[in-house]
Design a protein around this motif. Structure first.
Motif, PDB file in Angstrom:
ATOM      1  N   UNK A  96       0.819  -1.211   0.000  1.00  0.00           N
ATOM      2  CA  UNK A  96       0.000   0.000   0.000  1.00  0.00           C
ATOM      3  C   UNK A  96       0.855   1.264   0.000  1.00  0.00           C
ATOM      4  N   UNK A  97       1.949   1.258   0.738  1.00  0.00           N
ATOM      5  CA  UNK A  97       2.844   2.418   0.749  1.00  0.00           C
ATOM      6  C   UNK A  97       3.500   2.628  -0.608  1.00  0.00           C
ATOM      7  N   UNK A  98       3.989   1.564  -1.227  1.00  0.00           N
ATOM      8  CA  UNK A  98       4.585   1.683  -2.551  1.00  0.00           C
ATOM      9  C   UNK A  98       3.583   2.168  -3.578  1.00  0.00           C
ATOM     10  N   UNK A  99       2.390   1.620  -3.553  1.00  0.00           N
ATOM     11  CA  UNK A  99       1.342   2.011  -4.493  1.00  0.00           C
ATOM     12  C   UNK A  99       0.900   3.457  -4.253  1.00  0.00           C
ATOM     13  N   UNK A 100       0.620   3.764  -2.997  1.00  0.00           N
ATOM     14  CA  UNK A 100       0.109   5.098  -2.668  1.00  0.00           C
ATOM     15  C   UNK A 100       1.119   6.204  -2.911  1.00  0.00           C
ATOM     16  N   UNK A 101       2.358   5.983  -2.522  1.00  0.00           N
ATOM     17  CA  UNK A 101       3.376   7.020  -2.729  1.00  0.00           C
ATOM     18  C   UNK A 101       3.672   7.233  -4.211  1.00  0.00           C
ATOM     19  N   UNK A 102       3.641   6.179  -5.000  1.00  0.00           N
ATOM     20  CA  UNK A 102       3.871   6.333  -6.436  1.00  0.00           C
ATOM     21  C   UNK A 102       2.715   7.080  -7.090  1.00  0.00           C
ATOM     22  N   UNK A 103       1.497   6.759  -6.709  1.00  0.00           N
ATOM     23  CA  UNK A 103       0.339   7.487  -7.257  1.00  0.00           C
ATOM     24  C   UNK A 103       0.341   8.943  -6.822  1.00  0.00           C
ATOM     25  N   UNK A 104       0.712   9.193  -5.571  1.00  0.00           N
ATOM     26  CA  UNK A 104       0.775  10.565  -5.068  1.00  0.00           C
ATOM     27  C   UNK A 104       1.844  11.363  -5.797  1.00  0.00           C
ATOM     28  N   UNK A 105       3.003  10.766  -6.002  1.00  0.00           N
ATOM     29  CA  UNK A 105       4.072  11.455  -6.731  1.00  0.00           C
ATOM     30  C   UNK A 105       3.652  11.750  -8.164  1.00  0.00           C
ATOM     31  N   UNK A 106       2.964  10.822  -8.804  1.00  0.00           N
ATOM     32  CA  UNK A 106       2.479  11.055 -10.162  1.00  0.00           C
ATOM     33  C   UNK A 106       1.441  12.160 -10.216  1.00  0.00           C
ATOM     34  N   UNK A 107       0.536  12.168  -9.242  1.00  0.00           N
ATOM     35  CA  UNK A 107      -0.485  13.223  -9.212  1.00  0.00           C
ATOM     36  C   UNK A 107       0.146  14.583  -8.968  1.00  0.00           C
ATOM     37  N   UNK A 108       1.124  14.643  -8.073  1.00  0.00           N
ATOM     38  CA  UNK A 108       1.806  15.918  -7.825  1.00  0.00           C
ATOM     39  C   UNK A 108       2.596  16.373  -9.047  1.00  0.00           C
ATOM     40  N   UNK A 109       3.185  15.465  -9.776  1.00  0.00           N
ATOM     41  CA  UNK A 109       3.931  15.801 -10.981  1.00  0.00           C
ATOM     42  C   UNK A 109       2.994  16.369 -12.050  1.00  0.00           C
ATOM     43  N   UNK A 110       1.830  15.749 -12.212  1.00  0.00           N
ATOM     44  CA  UNK A 110       0.853  16.243 -13.182  1.00  0.00           C
ATOM     45  C   UNK A 110       0.324  17.608 -12.759  1.00  0.00           C
ATOM     46  N   UNK A 111       0.057  17.765 -11.499  1.00  0.00           N
ATOM     47  CA  UNK A 111      -0.452  19.048 -10.990  1.00  0.00           C
ATOM     48  C   UNK A 111       0.583  20.151 -11.159  1.00  0.00           C
ATOM     49  N   UNK A 112       1.846  19.842 -10.886  1.00  0.00           N
ATOM     50  CA  UNK A 112       2.915  20.822 -11.014  1.00  0.00           C
ATOM     51  C   UNK A 112       3.129  21.226 -12.476  1.00  0.00           C
ATOM     52  N   UNK A 113       3.072  20.254 -13.381  1.00  0.00           N
ATOM     53  CA  UNK A 113       3.251  20.587 -14.788  1.00  0.00           C
ATOM     54  C   UNK A 113       2.032  21.323 -15.323  1.00  0.00           C
ATOM     55  N   UNK A 114       0.848  21.081 -14.771  1.00  0.00           N
ATOM     56  CA  UNK A 114      -0.352  21.814 -15.174  1.00  0.00           C
ATOM     57  C   UNK A 114      -0.344  23.236 -14.670  1.00  0.00           C
ATOM     58  N   UNK A 115       0.309  23.503 -13.546  1.00  0.00           N
ATOM     59  CA  UNK A 115       0.375  24.853 -12.987  1.00  0.00           C
ATOM     60  C   UNK A 115       1.310  25.739 -13.794  1.00  0.00           C
TER      61      UNK A 115
END
Length: 123
Positions: A96-115
């Protein structure tokens, strides 16, 4: 003859159980990350289920058997402790930690590039 007993050949099955304690969380975190990076594929999810089958099932069998000791006081507490530590702490939580942290990092990367106003442009 193994460990001094000729009829104790099944103790070979406990080698993966002992190796799962130090390396199992790392393996499960890696498979959780693999599942998060490839959301549509079945192979990562299949490996996430198949890798812990042997160590968890052998240790669960050793924990459950013999059934004639189930009436002893404290047996239910031992079983719940086993489920919490070996199954939950060493197998499920790292995944769960590996899955959740990878999804969170991907979401933050998309959000940062969208900003920044879209996709980065090469210069």
């Amino acid at each position: 003859m193994m460990f001094g007993y000729s009829s104790e050949w099944w103790t070979v099955l406990f080698i993966p159980v002992l190796l799962w304690v130090p390396f199992g969380p790392l393996v499960m975190a890696a498979t959780g990350t693999w599942c998060a990076r490839r959301p549509g594929q079945r192979a990562p999810r299949l490996w996430s289920l198949l890798l812990p089958v042997l160590p968890v099932s052998v240790s669960a069998t050793a924990m459950i058997l013999p059934t004639d000791t189930w009436n002893e006081p404290g047996r239910l507490g031992d079983l719940l402790g086993y489920l919490a530590v070996y199954v939950g702490g060493l197998t499920v939580l790292p995944w769960l930690l590996g899955y959740g942290l990878t999804r969170l990092a991907g979401a933050l990367r998309v959000r940062r590039s969208g900003a920044r106003g879209g996709a980065p442009q090469g210069r």
